[in-house]
Scaffold this active site. Structure first.
Site, short mmCIF file in Angstrom:
data_model
loop_
_atom_site.label_atom_id
_atom_site.label_comp_id
_atom_site.label_asym_id
_atom_site.label_seq_id
_atom_site.Cartn_x
_atom_site.Cartn_y
_atom_site.Cartn_z
CG HIS A 159 -19.78 -65.98 -28.65
ND1 HIS A 159 -21.02 -66.40 -29.04
CD2 HIS A 159 -19.97 -64.92 -27.85
CE1 HIS A 159 -21.95 -65.62 -28.50
NE2 HIS A 159 -21.33 -64.71 -27.77
CD GLU B 72 -16.07 -64.40 -24.08
OE1 GLU B 72 -16.94 -64.18 -23.23
OE2 GLU B 72 -16.23 -64.17 -25.28
#
Ligand code: ADP
Length: 398
Positions: A180, A384
């Site tokens: 992540h 993202e």
């Protein structure tokens, strides 16, 4: 500049076309069931209708081809020709110790990603297939790879070494990598912007709580510790993943149930976590509802989840010798006020004061601590794809 962001799974391919100047999404979608009967593409131009088409996609090559056709479709497409796309940004899960930042793809880069396959056997091969399909179908467009692990390459050795015989690190690179990273980097930067403080002077803890979940200590703009490990199975309790457990449990269960190590690991990945403990669901909306309905197992799973998040946050405050800000992000972090409040309640003595009214929100960027709270707490929706698009542009413009 138009940037195509690709996130390839073994049987799926998510895509977004982003205009990097305005940072607006022009179109997005997902190809599913690639290589399986009944493959389909869902495509949605921004402001337009979502459309689902059944297209035969035996490999990712046909999936990328379907994406190109959707984006350039005369009626519903958002560009006339793929030459308008100036770069493709690929999410790659594991960059091992090779990559500490996003990189322009060439043969050597692909070889190095392949060398990391043993560290992410489900993800990296799929990522490479997606990159190769783009190289084939858009030979003149540069490809950039953005790694989930890269941001954490700044961790000190004391944070990433496992206390097993050193040869496993020296020879096989068995260590903590963390994941992540794109999200932790994006969110921690945003926190510095919101607080109007220099990024390199801030101590932040990011709680990325989605189906997969990880916590990261960011000190002066650098990841110094994170909860996921060699693989994304480690750390906090997740939707279906166990997070940290005593490794001996694997042997005990394997012997007791006559399972192989593969089968036990599969159980720890897919049947554990909040789903396994609650016997209700991996989805926090269902857990919250079940708790309201008086389900004791759901409450017990919730409490164990909170305890584990609190343990990591507390540990990272100690690791950094302080903290200025804590941020919640991803599906649960952005949307579940009960989880946020329960975590914050444990941090009173560390200087966190909750603003319950502000916390009563969903999916918004908001400060959920009081103005006079010593440690500021925020909800920062992660993005993202935008982070990948930004990094891609930076690399291509160099
Ligand atoms: P992934 O790791 O698969 O990207 P997400 O970040 O989408 O996962 O997180 C999934 C979790 O987020 C689920 O537990 C779900 O309950 C929660 N979630 C997502 N959207 C909402 C919402 N609108 N309201 C409440 N919870 C949500």
């Amino acid at each position: 500049m138009e940037v195509l962001v690709i996130n390839c799974g073994s049987s799926s391919l998510k895509f977004q076309l982003i205009d990097s100047d305005s940072e607006k999404v022009l179109a997005k979608g997902i190809c599913e069931r690639i290589g399986i009967k009944g493959s389909l593409i869902t495509y949605q131009p921004t402001g337009g209708e979502k459309e689902v088409s059944n297209i035969d996609m035996p490999t990712h090559h046909e999936a990328i081809d379907a994406v190109i056709k959707a984006l350039t479709n005369k009626e519903t497409g958002v560009i006339d020709d793929m030459s308008e796309v100036k770069a493709v940004g690929h999410r790659v899960v594991h960059g091992g110790e090779y990559f500490s930042k996003a990189t322009l793809v060439d043969d050597d880069v692909i070889k190095k990603i392949e060398e990391c396959n043993y560290l992410a056997p489900l993800h990296n091969p799929a990522n490479i297939i997606g990159i190769k399909a783009c190289m084939n179908l858009m030979p003149d467009t540069p490809n950039v790879v953005v790694f989930d692990t890269a941001f954490h390459q700044t961790m000190p050795e004391s944070a990433y070494l496992y206390a097993i015989p050193r040869k496993y690190y020296d020879e096989n690179k068995i260590r903590r990598y963390g994941f992540h990273g794109t999200s932790h980097s994006f969110v921690s930067k945003r926190v510095a912007e919101i607080m109007n403080k220099p990024y390199d002077e801030l101590k932040t803890i990011v709680c990325h709580l989605g189906n997969g979940a990880s916590i990261c200590a960011v000190d002066g703009g650098k990841s110094v510790d994170t909860s996921m490990g060699l693989t994304p199975l480690a750390g906090v309790i997740m939707g279906t993943r166990s997070g940290d457990i005593d490794p001996s449990i694997i042997e005990v269960i394997a012997k007791q149930d006559g399972l192989s190590i593969d089968q036990v690991i599969n159980m720890l990945n897919k049947e554990s976590g909040v789903a396994g403990l609650s016997e209700v669901s991996s989805d926090f909306r269902d857990i919250t509802q079940a708790i309201e309905d008086g389900n004791a197992k759901a409450k017990s799973a919730f409490d164990a989840y909170i305890r584990q998040v609190v343990r990591f946050v507390g540990a990272y405050i100690a690791v950094m010798n302080g903290v200025d800000a804590i941020a919640f992000t991803a599906g649960v972090g952005e949307n579940n006020k009960f989880v946020r409040a329960a975590v914050m309640e444990h941090l009173g003595y560390m200087g966190v004061k909750i603003n319950h009214e502000a916390n009563d929100s969903r999916g918004e960027e908001v400060m959920i601590s009081t103005e006079d709270s010593k440690v500021k707490v925020f909800v920062v929706p992660t993005n993202e794809e935008l982070a990948i698009a930004r990094e891609t542009v930076e690399i291509v413009n160099k």
